[in-house]
Enzyme design. Structure first.
Site, PDB file in Angstrom:
ATOM      1  N   GLY A  77       0.813  -1.135  -0.109  1.00  0.00           N
ATOM      2  CA  GLY A  77       0.307  -0.086  -0.220  1.00  0.00           C
ATOM      3  C   GLY A  77       1.396   1.228   0.247  1.00  0.00           C
ATOM      4  N   HIS A 127     -14.740 -27.088 -23.318  1.00  0.00           N
ATOM      5  CA  HIS A 127     -14.234 -28.226 -23.090  1.00  0.00           C
ATOM      6  C   HIS A 127     -13.505 -28.831 -23.619  1.00  0.00           C
ATOM      7  CE1 HIS A 127     -16.518 -32.090 -22.224  1.00  0.00           C
ATOM      8  NE2 HIS A 127     -16.297 -32.428 -23.220  1.00  0.00           N
ATOM      9  N   GLY A 157      -7.287 -21.908  11.813  1.00  0.00           N
ATOM     10  CA  GLY A 157      -8.332 -22.423  10.973  1.00  0.00           C
ATOM     11  C   GLY A 157      -7.928 -21.069   9.276  1.00  0.00           C
ATOM     12  N   THR A 182      -3.114  -7.598  -0.168  1.00  0.00           N
ATOM     13  CA  THR A 182      -1.686  -7.002  -0.678  1.00  0.00           C
ATOM     14  C   THR A 182      -2.821  -6.229  -1.516  1.00  0.00           C
ATOM     15  OG1 THR A 182      -0.471  -8.544  -0.296  1.00  0.00           O
ATOM     16  CG2 THR A 182      -0.267  -7.042  -2.221  1.00  0.00           C
ATOM     17  N   GLU A 210      -3.238 -22.931   4.300  1.00  0.00           N
ATOM     18  CA  GLU A 210      -2.405 -23.381   3.067  1.00  0.00           C
ATOM     19  C   GLU A 210      -1.065 -23.583   3.733  1.00  0.00           C
ATOM     20  OE1 GLU A 210      -3.266 -19.366   0.638  1.00  0.00           O
ATOM     21  OE2 GLU A 210      -1.920 -18.769   2.049  1.00  0.00           O
ATOM     22  N   GLU A 224      10.717   2.710   5.665  1.00  0.00           N
ATOM     23  CA  GLU A 224      10.947   1.169   6.460  1.00  0.00           C
ATOM     24  C   GLU A 224      12.138   0.846   7.087  1.00  0.00           C
ATOM     25  OE1 GLU A 224       8.409  -1.037   5.215  1.00  0.00           O
ATOM     26  OE2 GLU A 224      10.144  -2.342   6.351  1.00  0.00           O
ATOM     27  N   THR A 236       5.197  -7.090   4.159  1.00  0.00           N
ATOM     28  CA  THR A 236       4.522  -8.798   3.739  1.00  0.00           C
ATOM     29  C   THR A 236       4.094  -9.782   2.521  1.00  0.00           C
ATOM     30  OG1 THR A 236       3.723  -7.622   6.081  1.00  0.00           O
ATOM     31  CG2 THR A 236       2.699  -9.992   5.235  1.00  0.00           C
ATOM     32  N   CYS A 237       4.154  -9.207   2.121  1.00  0.00           N
ATOM     33  CA  CYS A 237       3.619  -9.683   0.500  1.00  0.00           C
ATOM     34  C   CYS A 237       4.906 -10.065  -0.145  1.00  0.00           C
ATOM     35  CB  CYS A 237       2.320  -8.515  -0.127  1.00  0.00           C
ATOM     36  SG  CYS A 237       2.769  -9.528  -2.147  1.00  0.00           S
TER      37      CYS A 237
HETATM   38  P1  NDP Z   1      -7.746 -15.596  10.022  1.00  0.00           P
HETATM   39  O1  NDP Z   1      -7.943 -14.147  10.556  1.00  0.00           O
HETATM   40  O2  NDP Z   1      -7.763 -15.712   8.393  1.00  0.00           O
HETATM   41  O3  NDP Z   1      -7.531 -16.661  10.333  1.00  0.00           O
HETATM   42  C1  NDP Z   1      -6.920 -16.741  11.807  1.00  0.00           C
HETATM   43  C2  NDP Z   1      -7.694 -18.351  12.625  1.00  0.00           C
HETATM   44  O4  NDP Z   1      -6.728 -17.885  13.772  1.00  0.00           O
HETATM   45  C3  NDP Z   1      -8.662 -18.262  12.571  1.00  0.00           C
HETATM   46  O5  NDP Z   1      -9.278 -19.727  12.771  1.00  0.00           O
HETATM   47  C4  NDP Z   1      -9.082 -18.211  14.203  1.00  0.00           C
HETATM   48  O6  NDP Z   1      -9.719 -18.612  14.665  1.00  0.00           O
HETATM   49  C5  NDP Z   1      -8.001 -18.418  14.962  1.00  0.00           C
HETATM   50  N1  NDP Z   1      -7.959 -18.468  15.996  1.00  0.00           N
HETATM   51  C6  NDP Z   1      -7.932 -16.471  16.001  1.00  0.00           C
HETATM   52  N2  NDP Z   1      -7.483 -16.599  17.850  1.00  0.00           N
HETATM   53  C7  NDP Z   1      -6.950 -17.494  18.116  1.00  0.00           C
HETATM   54  C8  NDP Z   1      -7.065 -17.775  19.231  1.00  0.00           C
HETATM   55  N3  NDP Z   1      -6.592 -17.163  20.659  1.00  0.00           N
HETATM   56  N4  NDP Z   1      -6.166 -19.133  19.826  1.00  0.00           N
HETATM   57  C9  NDP Z   1      -6.595 -19.769  18.444  1.00  0.00           C
HETATM   58  N5  NDP Z   1      -7.017 -19.693  17.572  1.00  0.00           N
HETATM   59  C10 NDP Z   1      -7.539 -18.161  16.922  1.00  0.00           C
HETATM   60  O7  NDP Z   1      -6.025 -15.054   9.937  1.00  0.00           O
HETATM   61  P2  NDP Z   1      -5.375 -15.576   8.947  1.00  0.00           P
HETATM   62  O8  NDP Z   1      -3.312 -15.323  10.005  1.00  0.00           O
HETATM   63  O9  NDP Z   1      -4.843 -16.528   8.452  1.00  0.00           O
HETATM   64  O10 NDP Z   1      -3.688 -14.648   7.876  1.00  0.00           O
HETATM   65  C11 NDP Z   1      -4.651 -13.243   8.476  1.00  0.00           C
HETATM   66  C12 NDP Z   1      -5.130 -12.903   7.129  1.00  0.00           C
HETATM   67  O11 NDP Z   1      -4.182 -12.264   5.628  1.00  0.00           O
HETATM   68  C13 NDP Z   1      -6.349 -13.238   6.834  1.00  0.00           C
HETATM   69  O12 NDP Z   1      -7.745 -13.035   7.173  1.00  0.00           O
HETATM   70  C14 NDP Z   1      -6.510 -12.996   4.824  1.00  0.00           C
HETATM   71  O13 NDP Z   1      -6.965 -11.415   4.636  1.00  0.00           O
HETATM   72  C15 NDP Z   1      -4.466 -12.675   4.399  1.00  0.00           C
HETATM   73  N6  NDP Z   1      -3.539 -14.281   4.104  1.00  0.00           N
HETATM   74  C16 NDP Z   1      -4.415 -14.131   3.358  1.00  0.00           C
HETATM   75  C17 NDP Z   1      -3.915 -15.144   2.163  1.00  0.00           C
HETATM   76  C18 NDP Z   1      -4.618 -15.325   0.699  1.00  0.00           C
HETATM   77  O14 NDP Z   1      -4.677 -14.496   0.126  1.00  0.00           O
HETATM   78  N7  NDP Z   1      -3.577 -15.968  -0.207  1.00  0.00           N
HETATM   79  C19 NDP Z   1      -2.987 -15.942   2.502  1.00  0.00           C
HETATM   80  C20 NDP Z   1      -2.674 -15.041   3.714  1.00  0.00           C
HETATM   81  C21 NDP Z   1      -3.395 -14.755   4.539  1.00  0.00           C
HETATM   82  P3  NDP Z   1     -11.858 -18.327  14.491  1.00  0.00           P
HETATM   83  O15 NDP Z   1     -12.076 -17.946  13.035  1.00  0.00           O
HETATM   84  O16 NDP Z   1     -12.154 -19.147  15.945  1.00  0.00           O
HETATM   85  O17 NDP Z   1     -11.966 -16.856  15.053  1.00  0.00           O
END
Ligand code: NDP
Length: 452
Positions: free
Chosen positions: A16, A437, A177, A313, A183, A36, A43-44
């Site tokens: 950004g 197809h 999750g 991103t 991933e 920076e 990060t990206c």
């Molecule tokens: P997410 O928000 O996608 O997932 C976080 C996970 O951690 C959820 O499953 C959440 O559970 C769990 N969690 C959060 N707090 C706790 C806790 N205290 N104890 C146990 N589990 C917990 O975050 P990510 O870190 O995976 O990624 C961050 C962001 O980065 C994404 O939301 C996405 O926008 C971006 N990203 C995009 C990608 C792509 O475009 N391919 C790839 C990687 C990242 P619950 O569901 O229960 O809250």
């Protein structure tokens, strides 16, 4: 009129910030500086999308070798050489970092390779003690991984460290999750690590369409990941030999060579001086902004993950560009955050745009069109993994409100589907498009009858 050192000072050289700086300086002629503290690219480029995707490719080659053997090739599959991959990865990231730096400098941006903090509505303090003034300040410091309190300082990894491992562990516990957890679990398993993924909720990828969640979860399990849902960590201990002992709500106690916390990301605002400057923050620390990315302090703006709108991103890039056009280009531009497509790079990938079935149902009557099948390429060799093509259609307007795909290349497919959806395509528009197809995505134009 007050004289400032710069028209714009950008804090953070990620997606950004760099876009905002380049457009403001290169296209609108502003005098721009940027700070920076780590590596240009953010990060990206340095510890996110780019190295992750390269690891996805690496793991995919391993799977392709297995598939090739089943297709009749005589293949001898060795072990994955992490050191060789790391060497190449480091070189590639260095290359990309220097491109980011060069592009910004070519546009006329002055880069300070050090930390900067806000010291007033029009001033920042650099780590070397210098105070620099600017008519506008842009906060583009991104986010940082969140690790739940009791588990900090134990030496478990986050996505910041995973690309820096010296060697691959034999076993790994992945917590979470979401995007990163799914991933990384799959990538590590694909590289030969025995992965256990633990998620506290009912199903991985919370917030995604339920059919997508189920298809991805099934694929994770089919590929050998021990996926444990409705399970949370209750204790984590570092052993003398460096391994980890983990206890969970199901009462099991196990040891792992490595642990990865993929438990979300939080806005990177610590010590930035924002509160002192009077900038309003949300409860989770996100910088509060309006549709033009302006904070409550008129000279201070923020874009990207630090604002916690949509942590992607391309969204940060769009926000950075819109900011520059608004403030320096005389074209007030608000970013449209609706129908943003995204992809989870599992195997197969999941691509999604628009509303989930649940979201759409909450708004009115819908028709659901769906095909779930074993794709030709892998059913030929007996793989169970299923692809999913799903359209969520408004029963009144016939508009396609959501498209959800789980299939090889879904990240590529959803980009195209997103254009149609953004244009307001109806189900009948999809129907009158002739299929390509034999492909998987032809299902998108061949979905005749609603399944519900
Ligand atoms: P997410 O928000 O996608 O997932 C976080 C996970 O951690 C959820 O499953 C959440 O559970 C769990 N969690 C959060 N707090 C706790 C806790 N205290 N104890 C146990 N589990 C917990 O975050 P990510 O870190 O995976 O990624 C961050 C962001 O980065 C994404 O939301 C996405 O926008 C971006 N990203 C995009 C990608 C792509 O475009 N391919 C790839 C990687 C990242 P619950 O569901 O229960 O809250």
């Amino acid at each position: 009129m007050t004289q400032f050192d710069y028209d714009l000072f950008v804090i953070g050289g990620g997606s950004g910030g760099v876009r905002a700086a380049r457009i403001a300086a290169g296209e609108h002629g502003a005098k721009v500086a940027m700070a920076e503290e780590f590596r240009m690219g953010g990060t990206c480029v340095i510890r996110g999308c780019v190295p992750k995707k390269l690891m996805v490719f690496a793991a995919g080659h391993g799977a392709a070798l297995d598939e090739a053997a089943l297709y009749g090739w005589q293949v001898e599959k060795g072990r994955f050489d992490w050191a060789a991959f790391r060497h190449r990865l480091d070189a590639e990231l260095n290359r990309l970092e220097s491109i980011y730096t060069r592009n910004a400098e070519t546009a006329g941006v002055t880069i300070y390779h050090q930390r900067a903090e806000v010291s007033g509505a029009h001033s920042v303090r650099l780590a070397d003690g210098r105070e620099v003034t600017a008519r506008h300040i842009l906060i583009a410091t991104g986010g940082t991984p969140f690790v739940p309190e009791p588990y900090r300082g134990l030496g478990a990894m986050t996505s910041n460290e995973i690309f820096l491992m010296d060697r691959l562990p034999g076993s790994m516990l992945v917590l979470g999750g979401g995007f990163i957890a799914c991933e990384m679990a799959q990538v590590m398993q694909g590289l030969g690590v025995q992965v256990t993924q633990m998620y506290r909720g009912k199903q991985v990828l919370r917030g995604f369409d339920q059919d997508v969640q189920e298809h991805v979860a099934a694929a994770l399990v089919q590929q050998g990941i021990h996926l444990e849902v409705n399970t949370d960590l209750t204790a984590l201990e570092r052993l003398r030999d460096g391994r980890f002992r983990a206890s969970c709500t199901q009462g099991r106690v196990r040891e792992f060579d490595a642990v990865l916390f993929a438990t979300g990301r939080v806005p990177n605002v610590a010590g930035l001086g924002l509160e002192a400057a009077g900038v309003q923050l949300a409860e989770n620390g996100a910088v509060k902004v309006d549709a033009y990315s302006q904070t409550n302090i008129p000279s201070i703006f923020a874009v990207g993950d630090v604002t916690d709108r949509i942590q992607l991103t391309p969204v940060a890039i769009r926000e950075g560009h819109a900011f520059a056009d608004t403030v320096f280009g005389g074209t007030p531009t608000a970013v449209d955050h609706a129908d943003v497509p995204s992809a989870v790079f599992t195997r197969p990938e999941a691509g999604t745009v628009g509303m989930t079935e649940e979201e759409a149902r909450a708004r009115g009557p819908v028709e659901i069109y769906m095909a779930s099948f074993r794709p030709m390429q892998t059913s030929f060799i007996g793989a169970e993994t299923k692809a999913l093509f799903k359209l969520v259609v408004c029963a009144v307007t016939r508009r396609v409100l959501g498209c959800h795909i789980v299939a090889p290349g879904a990240g590529e497919l959803i980009q195209i589907a997103a254009v149609a959806i953004k244009m307001g395509a109806t189900k009948e528009d999809f129907d009158r498009t002739i299929a390509v197809h034999p492909t998987m995505s032809e299902e998108l134009v061949l979905l005749r009858k609603p399944v519900r």
